[in-house]
Design an enzyme around this catalytic site. Structure first.
Site, PDB file in Angstrom:
ATOM      1  N   LYS A  22       0.637   3.737   8.302  1.00 37.70           N
ATOM      2  CA  LYS A  22       1.425   4.733   9.050  1.00 37.70           C
ATOM      3  C   LYS A  22       0.920   6.135   8.735  1.00 37.70           C
ATOM      4  O   LYS A  22       0.683   6.931   9.640  1.00 37.70           O
ATOM      5  CB  LYS A  22       2.899   4.629   8.659  1.00 37.70           C
ATOM      6  CG  LYS A  22       3.754   5.809   9.117  1.00 37.70           C
ATOM      7  CD  LYS A  22       5.199   5.711   8.689  1.00 37.70           C
ATOM      8  CE  LYS A  22       5.448   6.234   7.315  1.00 37.70           C
ATOM      9  NZ  LYS A  22       5.524   7.704   7.176  1.00 37.70           N
ATOM     10  N   ASN A  23       0.735   6.424   7.436  1.00 42.26           N
ATOM     11  CA  ASN A  23       0.429   7.800   7.039  1.00 42.26           C
ATOM     12  C   ASN A  23      -0.995   8.223   7.347  1.00 42.26           C
ATOM     13  O   ASN A  23      -1.358   9.385   7.181  1.00 42.26           O
ATOM     14  CB  ASN A  23       0.762   8.009   5.558  1.00 42.26           C
ATOM     15  CG  ASN A  23       2.266   7.983   5.349  1.00 42.26           C
ATOM     16  OD1 ASN A  23       3.033   8.018   6.309  1.00 42.26           O
ATOM     17  ND2 ASN A  23       2.688   7.878   4.110  1.00 42.26           N
ATOM     18  N   CYS A 116      13.688  17.332   5.380  1.00 35.86           N
ATOM     19  CA  CYS A 116      14.154  15.967   5.653  1.00 35.86           C
ATOM     20  C   CYS A 116      15.016  15.582   4.452  1.00 35.86           C
ATOM     21  O   CYS A 116      15.163  16.353   3.511  1.00 35.86           O
ATOM     22  CB  CYS A 116      13.001  15.007   5.872  1.00 35.86           C
ATOM     23  SG  CYS A 116      12.296  14.429   4.363  1.00 35.86           S
ATOM     24  N   ARG A 121      10.638  20.145   1.819  1.00 38.68           N
ATOM     25  CA  ARG A 121       9.323  19.866   2.427  1.00 38.68           C
ATOM     26  C   ARG A 121       8.834  21.039   3.277  1.00 38.68           C
ATOM     27  O   ARG A 121       8.647  20.939   4.478  1.00 38.68           O
ATOM     28  CB  ARG A 121       9.370  18.566   3.230  1.00 38.68           C
ATOM     29  CG  ARG A 121       9.733  17.373   2.350  1.00 38.68           C
ATOM     30  CD  ARG A 121       9.746  16.081   3.096  1.00 38.68           C
ATOM     31  NE  ARG A 121       8.385  15.568   3.301  1.00 38.68           N
ATOM     32  CZ  ARG A 121       8.149  14.415   3.919  1.00 38.68           C
ATOM     33  NH1 ARG A 121       9.140  13.708   4.400  1.00 38.68           N
ATOM     34  NH2 ARG A 121       6.912  13.975   4.090  1.00 38.68           N
ATOM     35  N   ASP A 304       5.866   7.201  -2.914  1.00 37.20           N
ATOM     36  CA  ASP A 304       6.428   6.286  -1.910  1.00 37.20           C
ATOM     37  C   ASP A 304       6.730   4.910  -2.496  1.00 37.20           C
ATOM     38  O   ASP A 304       7.432   4.120  -1.878  1.00 37.20           O
ATOM     39  CB  ASP A 304       5.482   6.136  -0.711  1.00 37.20           C
ATOM     40  CG  ASP A 304       5.303   7.451   0.022  1.00 37.20           C
ATOM     41  OD1 ASP A 304       4.369   7.553   0.835  1.00 37.20           O
ATOM     42  OD2 ASP A 304       6.083   8.384  -0.240  1.00 37.20           O
ATOM     43  N   ARG A 396      10.727   2.620  11.365  1.00 42.07           N
ATOM     44  CA  ARG A 396       9.734   3.645  11.704  1.00 42.07           C
ATOM     45  C   ARG A 396       8.495   3.527  10.820  1.00 42.07           C
ATOM     46  O   ARG A 396       7.448   4.086  11.136  1.00 42.07           O
ATOM     47  CB  ARG A 396      10.301   5.052  11.640  1.00 42.07           C
ATOM     48  CG  ARG A 396      10.966   5.459  10.347  1.00 42.07           C
ATOM     49  CD  ARG A 396      11.385   6.906  10.472  1.00 42.07           C
ATOM     50  NE  ARG A 396      10.193   7.718  10.385  1.00 42.07           N
ATOM     51  CZ  ARG A 396       9.901   8.463   9.299  1.00 42.07           C
ATOM     52  NH1 ARG A 396      10.751   8.537   8.311  1.00 42.07           N
ATOM     53  NH2 ARG A 396       8.807   9.156   9.242  1.00 42.07           N
TER      54      ARG A 396
HETATM   55  C1  EPZ Z   1       2.824  12.681   2.939  1.00 45.56           C
HETATM   56  O1  EPZ Z   1       3.851  13.639   3.158  1.00 45.56           O
HETATM   57  C2  EPZ Z   1       3.430  11.357   3.339  1.00 45.56           C
HETATM   58  N1  EPZ Z   1       3.826  11.413   4.737  1.00 45.56           N
HETATM   59  C3  EPZ Z   1       4.644  11.058   2.472  1.00 45.56           C
HETATM   60  O2  EPZ Z   1       5.103   9.756   2.840  1.00 45.56           O
HETATM   61  C4  EPZ Z   1       4.212  11.032   1.020  1.00 45.56           C
HETATM   62  O3  EPZ Z   1       5.350  10.808   0.199  1.00 45.56           O
HETATM   63  C5  EPZ Z   1       3.560  12.362   0.661  1.00 45.56           C
HETATM   64  O4  EPZ Z   1       2.452  12.629   1.552  1.00 45.56           O
HETATM   65  C6  EPZ Z   1       3.032  12.388  -0.768  1.00 45.56           C
HETATM   66  O5  EPZ Z   1       2.099  11.376  -0.928  1.00 45.56           O
HETATM   67  C7  EPZ Z   1       2.883  11.311   5.678  1.00 45.56           C
HETATM   68  O6  EPZ Z   1       1.706  11.180   5.393  1.00 45.56           O
HETATM   69  C8  EPZ Z   1       3.341  11.333   7.111  1.00 45.56           C
HETATM   70  P1  EPZ Z   1       2.809  16.558   0.680  1.00 45.56           P
HETATM   71  P2  EPZ Z   1       3.496  15.216   3.076  1.00 45.56           P
HETATM   72  O7  EPZ Z   1       2.427  17.664   1.583  1.00 45.56           O
HETATM   73  O8  EPZ Z   1       2.159  15.447   3.631  1.00 45.56           O
HETATM   74  C9  EPZ Z   1       5.421  20.025  -1.232  1.00 45.56           C
HETATM   75  C10 EPZ Z   1       6.610   8.145   3.552  1.00 45.56           C
HETATM   76  O9  EPZ Z   1       7.569   7.627   2.957  1.00 45.56           O
HETATM   77  N2  EPZ Z   1       4.769  20.888  -0.239  1.00 45.56           N
HETATM   78  O10 EPZ Z   1       1.777  15.948  -0.198  1.00 45.56           O
HETATM   79  O11 EPZ Z   1       4.630  15.969   3.632  1.00 45.56           O
HETATM   80  C11 EPZ Z   1       6.441  19.107  -0.573  1.00 45.56           C
HETATM   81  O12 EPZ Z   1       7.677  19.768  -0.459  1.00 45.56           O
HETATM   82  C12 EPZ Z   1       6.398   9.630   3.445  1.00 45.56           C
HETATM   83  O13 EPZ Z   1       5.761   7.518   4.236  1.00 45.56           O
HETATM   84  C13 EPZ Z   1       4.998  22.267  -0.295  1.00 45.56           C
HETATM   85  O14 EPZ Z   1       5.725  22.753  -1.149  1.00 45.56           O
HETATM   86  O15 EPZ Z   1       3.470  15.383   1.495  1.00 45.56           O
HETATM   87  C14 EPZ Z   1       6.529  17.939  -1.497  1.00 45.56           C
HETATM   88  O16 EPZ Z   1       7.436  18.237  -2.533  1.00 45.56           O
HETATM   89  C15 EPZ Z   1       7.486  10.340   2.669  1.00 45.56           C
HETATM   90  N3  EPZ Z   1       4.420  23.064   0.634  1.00 45.56           N
HETATM   91  C16 EPZ Z   1       5.115  17.849  -2.065  1.00 45.56           C
HETATM   92  O17 EPZ Z   1       4.483  19.106  -1.797  1.00 45.56           O
HETATM   93  C17 EPZ Z   1       3.601  22.557   1.615  1.00 45.56           C
HETATM   94  O18 EPZ Z   1       3.084  23.342   2.431  1.00 45.56           O
HETATM   95  C18 EPZ Z   1       4.294  16.715  -1.451  1.00 45.56           C
HETATM   96  O19 EPZ Z   1       4.102  17.052  -0.133  1.00 45.56           O
HETATM   97  C19 EPZ Z   1       3.394  21.162   1.658  1.00 45.56           C
HETATM   98  C20 EPZ Z   1       3.974  20.350   0.723  1.00 45.56           C
END
Ligand code: EPZ
Length: 417
Positions: A22-23, A116, A121, A304, A396
């Site tokens: 998915k990701n 979310c 996020r 995850d 989803r």
């Molecule tokens: C991806 O989310 C995945 N989603 C998430 O999977 C996964 O948990 C996450 O990466 C970490 O591996 C998808 O790929 C669609 P991040 P993403 O940017 O890209 C902070 C699932 O269950 N952050 O690595 O949103 C953020 O708040 C989902 O399939 C900022 O502060 O993750 C979080 O605390 C859930 N500012 C942390 O970094 C930013 O601009 C990780 O976020 C971006 C992120």
């Protein structure tokens, strides 16, 4: 409303075939619009997140056709329209259209509700990258207007190795003038899968999968055929299920290296695993022992996995600890596990789990995708019937979850109430 009804306590065996990630798919589909020609992506999972992205593509008048597990996308007649909230709010990954439309047209306007249930996020790192490439950003009431007369390569350091920011900046940079370096980039396998698609289209990206990614801008991108990698999180969810109630449960079509942090933790707890080239066979351990886990960015223990893994820890002998370092609110499944009979206390970002405790079926609520997966595992090991509402969170991200579980002996039904 759809619910899942599970009659638990059964031993599960047989084979589960893992679907496309998915990701990865949710980034590959927006990335495809950067091509001026036809892009075919296969092994795309049939889940509602993908349907939502295809809705956005059709809204932008891209040509999208779906046959079985493949999607064919042609964007040469596309119209760069403002993406409304009713389309973007269906999944967070809609934000990849920011990077893709900015990279293709130098301009994007979209409403993006952000946030979310598992955390705020923010997308500050995405926007920092766009600005570094020469874009100006106007944001008002969650409506983003990002535009650049000319996107120019830049050196970008990510304060946090964000998956989304790494991918979104990559999408905006592939056609920028000059070279972009992303430092402290995320190293998740999905990054490599997207970089491979872009390179197959003619991009010049090196270093994907390491913390330094180099992107040399090109003027145009062409057609290609690409495959989504297996979903390591779906795979890990079923491996954890096997550790809880499996008898030689085989999880196939996986890349074992992608779930190494999980399998090494399960082995530490005493779970017998047979690790093959593209499969893992798992059997419930008689007396798994309590362990400590800390979520980290790849190749560490993925956040995850945290929620499904906490269910396994309720069956381990002794006091386990699981620390969530990535999201600030990813323990919403805990009250429901407690309701099922688990002994868990949460303090700050650490859950302390005393086991083993028998779980007894009850009615529970899926608060988010991986919390829902955790409750499915808990229902499958609990005695009696468990009812799970808010099933849309689960479907989803898990293709044919009812069919896959039924095929390995689970008594699970999806019902409309
Ligand atoms: C991806 O989310 C995945 N989603 C998430 O999977 C996964 O948990 C996450 O990466 C970490 O591996 C998808 O790929 C669609 P991040 P993403 O940017 O890209 C902070 C699932 O269950 N952050 O690595 O949103 C953020 O708040 C989902 O399939 C900022 O502060 O993750 C979080 O605390 C859930 N500012 C942390 O970094 C930013 O601009 C990780 O976020 C971006 C992120």
């Amino acid at each position: 409303m759809k619910i899942l009804e599970i009659e638990g306590g059964k031993t599960l065996s047989g084979t589960v075939r893992i679907s496309g990630a998915k990701n990865s798919a949710v980034a590959l589909i927006p990335a495809a619009i950067l091509s001026d020609e036809e892009v075919t992506i296969c092994n795309v999972p049939e889940i509602t997140d993908i349907e939502a992205l295809c809705e956005i593509l059709k809204y932008l008048h891209a040509d999208v056709s779906r046959t079985n597990d493949s999607i064919v996308i042609k964007s040469n007649h596309m119209e760069n329209r403002e993406i409304p909230t009713n389309l973007s709010k269906k999944l967070r990954a809609s934000y990849y259209f920011m990077g893709a439309l900015l990279g293709k047209y130098g301009y994007v306007k979209m409403r993006f509700p952000g946030g979310c249930s598992i955390g705020a996020r923010p997308i500050n790192l995405h926007l920092k990258g766009f600005e570094a490439l020469g874009a100006t950003i106007k944001e008002q009431h969650n409506c983003y207007l990002v535009e650049a007369k000319e996107l120019k390569g830049a050196n970008i350091y990510l304060d946090f190795a964000s998956v989304g920011a790494t991918l979104n900046i990559m999408l905006a940079a592939v056609k920028a003038k000059g070279t972009t370096i992303i430092d402290n980039a995320a190293k998740e396998p999905e990054i490599v899968n997207v970089a491979t698609l872009l390179n197959n289209m003619g991009a010049k990206i090196t270093g994907a999968g390491t913390s330094t990614i180099k992107i040399q801008g090109v003027s145009s991108l062409g057609s290609c055929f690409h495959e989504v990698i297996p979903d390591r999180i779906e795979a890990g969810t079923y491996i954890i299920l096997g550790a809880c109630c499996g008898d030689h449960l085989k999880i196939e079509n996986i890349i074992p290296e992608h779930v190494e942090a999980l399998t090494s933790k399960l082995q530490e707890a005493g779970v017998p695993l047979e690790i093959g080239i593209d499969s893992i066979t798992v059997t419930k351990a008689k007396k798994p022992k309590a362990i400590q886990v800390r979520t980290q960015t790849y190749p560490g223990f993925a956040t995850d996995f945290q929620q499904p893994f906490s269910v396994f820890l309720t069956q381990c002998e002794g006091k386990s600890k699981i620390e969530e370092t990535i999201y600030e609110n990813r323990f919403m499944h805990i009250p429901y596990l407690t309701q099922l009979g688990a002994d868990i206390r949460v303090k700050n970002q650490t859950a302390t789990i005393i086991g083993p405790t028998p779980l007894i079926g009850s009615s529970v609520v899926a608060t988010d995708l991986r919390a829902g997966a955790a409750l499915v595992i808990a229902g499958l090991i609990a005695e009696g019937k468990t009812q799970i509402t808010n099933v849309e969170h689960i479907v989803r991200g898990y293709e044919q979850i009812v069919e896959k579980l039924t095929n390995i002996g689970a008594n699970i039904k999806e019902r409309e109430i």
